[in-house]
Design a protein around this motif. Structure first.
Motif, PDB file in Angstrom:
ATOM      1  N   UNK A  20      47.710  70.674   8.874  1.00  0.00           N
ATOM      2  CA  UNK A  20      47.508  70.127   7.544  1.00  0.00           C
ATOM      3  C   UNK A  20      47.014  71.226   6.606  1.00  0.00           C
ATOM      4  N   UNK A  21      47.206  71.053   5.313  1.00  0.00           N
ATOM      5  CA  UNK A  21      46.674  72.054   4.367  1.00  0.00           C
ATOM      6  C   UNK A  21      45.151  72.151   4.460  1.00  0.00           C
ATOM      7  N   UNK A  22      44.629  73.359   4.292  1.00  0.00           N
ATOM      8  CA  UNK A  22      43.177  73.510   4.264  1.00  0.00           C
ATOM      9  C   UNK A  22      42.609  72.763   3.055  1.00  0.00           C
ATOM     10  N   UNK A  23      41.570  71.951   3.250  1.00  0.00           N
ATOM     11  CA  UNK A  23      40.973  71.250   2.109  1.00  0.00           C
ATOM     12  C   UNK A  23      40.174  72.205   1.228  1.00  0.00           C
ATOM     13  N   UNK A  24      40.056  71.848  -0.040  1.00  0.00           N
ATOM     14  CA  UNK A  24      39.279  72.628  -0.999  1.00  0.00           C
ATOM     15  C   UNK A  24      38.116  71.774  -1.494  1.00  0.00           C
ATOM     16  N   UNK A  25      36.911  72.313  -1.495  1.00  0.00           N
ATOM     17  CA  UNK A  25      35.760  71.507  -1.934  1.00  0.00           C
ATOM     18  C   UNK A  25      35.792  71.256  -3.436  1.00  0.00           C
ATOM     19  N   UNK A  29      30.861  69.018  -3.251  1.00  0.00           N
ATOM     20  CA  UNK A  29      31.310  69.017  -1.855  1.00  0.00           C
ATOM     21  C   UNK A  29      31.073  70.366  -1.183  1.00  0.00           C
ATOM     22  N   UNK A  30      31.035  70.305   0.157  1.00  0.00           N
ATOM     23  CA  UNK A  30      30.849  71.479   0.999  1.00  0.00           C
ATOM     24  C   UNK A  30      31.977  71.504   2.013  1.00  0.00           C
ATOM     25  N   UNK A  31      32.561  72.681   2.238  1.00  0.00           N
ATOM     26  CA  UNK A  31      33.608  72.845   3.244  1.00  0.00           C
ATOM     27  C   UNK A  31      32.999  73.457   4.495  1.00  0.00           C
ATOM     28  N   UNK A  32      33.121  72.741   5.621  1.00  0.00           N
ATOM     29  CA  UNK A  32      32.528  73.186   6.888  1.00  0.00           C
ATOM     30  C   UNK A  32      33.625  73.566   7.867  1.00  0.00           C
ATOM     31  N   UNK A  69      28.915  72.726  12.335  1.00  0.00           N
ATOM     32  CA  UNK A  69      29.660  73.972  12.182  1.00  0.00           C
ATOM     33  C   UNK A  69      29.024  74.848  11.134  1.00  0.00           C
ATOM     34  N   UNK A  70      29.819  75.761  10.598  1.00  0.00           N
ATOM     35  CA  UNK A  70      29.323  76.740   9.628  1.00  0.00           C
ATOM     36  C   UNK A  70      29.941  76.468   8.265  1.00  0.00           C
ATOM     37  N   UNK A  71      29.109  76.511   7.243  1.00  0.00           N
ATOM     38  CA  UNK A  71      29.602  76.293   5.885  1.00  0.00           C
ATOM     39  C   UNK A  71      30.459  77.486   5.462  1.00  0.00           C
ATOM     40  N   UNK A  72      31.704  77.187   5.072  1.00  0.00           N
ATOM     41  CA  UNK A  72      32.629  78.236   4.645  1.00  0.00           C
ATOM     42  C   UNK A  72      32.657  78.383   3.118  1.00  0.00           C
ATOM     43  N   UNK A  73      32.610  77.269   2.401  1.00  0.00           N
ATOM     44  CA  UNK A  73      32.723  77.321   0.941  1.00  0.00           C
ATOM     45  C   UNK A  73      32.029  76.110   0.344  1.00  0.00           C
ATOM     46  N   UNK A  74      31.707  76.204  -0.936  1.00  0.00           N
ATOM     47  CA  UNK A  74      31.074  75.090  -1.642  1.00  0.00           C
ATOM     48  C   UNK A  74      31.811  74.861  -2.950  1.00  0.00           C
TER      49      UNK A  74
END
Length: 324
Positions: A20-25, A29-32, A69-74
């Motif tokens: 699936x496409x990577x989600x964008x915050x 929102x926070x991307x984990x 997990x680890x936060x990648x983006x916010x």
């Protein structure tokens, strides 16, 4: 990203692993980057198309709630210092059974004293268990009956009741589950696969009945558990693995002076408790909550985890390990 997808309502075979496409915050929102996720019985019911009155979801969807997990983006409005932190929390709706998942900032940073699997295993069930502890009367000196005692939450409730000084009566199916319950602090073990098991509860309570009942089985077992709550006692109908929450007659509950709590008392949007995820992690660090992890499945075998839950073969928690 790779994700498990419920393609349609049905049995475990409707779960497929897809790209699936990577989600964008978005804002708030926070991307984990998910490393570990929880899997619980109610997710199997949702997959079958049940509980639509509680969960507004239609396939295809990515299941899973609690993740670590680890936060990648916010997203906009979220402090950038979240990035890189190891966290545990709930996905924003569903979506935890994927390599990447969106959450809100209602996250807890995992302290060095806890490994990530333990934090994920305790987070969801621990939140419910602490809510129940907060809602219930004091357990000190009480006869406390816990059904579905060898499930992830049942074992945590045994620990809490034991620490409070209760006389803990654990009810489960089969000797192996009962012995696991004993290892967590249960005083009396009752196999509710045997007929008239309610009589054993009465014998264990000098025929008074249990003052507090944490009912996690539902269905006929739940109805039987309600029949042995003490007059003036307290009863929580929070579990439904048997197909529905414990049925009871409100008029009988009123006549007997029994306080009944249901699933709405444990929903974050309607509960009267103030328990937070940070409270759960703090109690885990303190040793009050110690989850029992039975099986860890990889993302491609989420369907097997669902089967294990439905077949009642787990002794404690199942987790999903996600690798990218």
């Amino acid at each position: 990203m790779r994700a498990a997808v419920v393609t349609e309502f049905g049995g475990p075979d409707v779960i497929e692993t897809r790209e699936l496409p990577d989600p964008e915050p978005a804002a708030g929102q926070v991307l984990v980057e998910v490393r570990t996720a929880d899997v619980i019985f109610v997710e199997t019911a949702i997959r079958r198309g049940q509980h639509s009155n509680f969960f507004d979801i239609e396939p295809p969807y990515v299941p899973g709630g609690t993740l670590g997990g680890q936060v990648r983006a916010v997203g906009p409005g979220v402090p950038a210092d979240w990035i890189g932190k190891t966290v545990v929390g709930r996905s924003d709706g569903f979506g935890a059974h994927a390599e990447l998942a969106l959450t809100t900032t209602d996250l807890v940073e995992v302290p060095p004293e806890l490994d990530l699997q333990t934090a994920v295993a305790v987070y969801g069930d621990g939140l419910t268990a602490l809510m129940l502890e907060d809602l219930a009367p004091s357990m000190t000196g009480q006869d406390v009956l816990i059904t579905a005692s060898a499930g992830g939450m049942g074992l945590l409730l045994i620990q809490l009741a034991h620490q409070a000084g209760a006389h803990v009566i654990a009810a489960a199916r089969g000797e192996e589950k009962l012995q696991l319950s004993r290892a967590q602090g249960a005083d009396v073990l009752i196999d509710y696969s045997k007929p008239s098991w309610q009589k054993l509860v009465l014998e264990a309570t000098n025929n008074r009945g249990a003052g507090i009942v944490f009912e996690g089985a539902g269905g006929e077992l739940g109805a039987a558990a309600f029949s042995v709550v003490e007059d003036g006692g307290w009863f929580s109908a929070h579990g439904a693995p048997s197909g529905g929450f414990a049925p009871f007659d409100p008029a009988e509950a009123e006549r007997r002076g029994v306080t009944v709590k249901g699933i709405m008392d444990l929903r974050a949007d309607s509960t009267t408790t103030t328990i937070t995820g940070a409270d759960v992690i703090a109690r885990a660090v303190a040793g009050d909550l110690s989850p029992v992890i039975d099986q860890v499945y990889d993302l491609d075998h989420l369907a097997d985890a669902h089967r294990a839950l439905e077949n009642r073969t787990l002794r404690g928690k199942a987790l999903i390990s996600v690798s990218r």
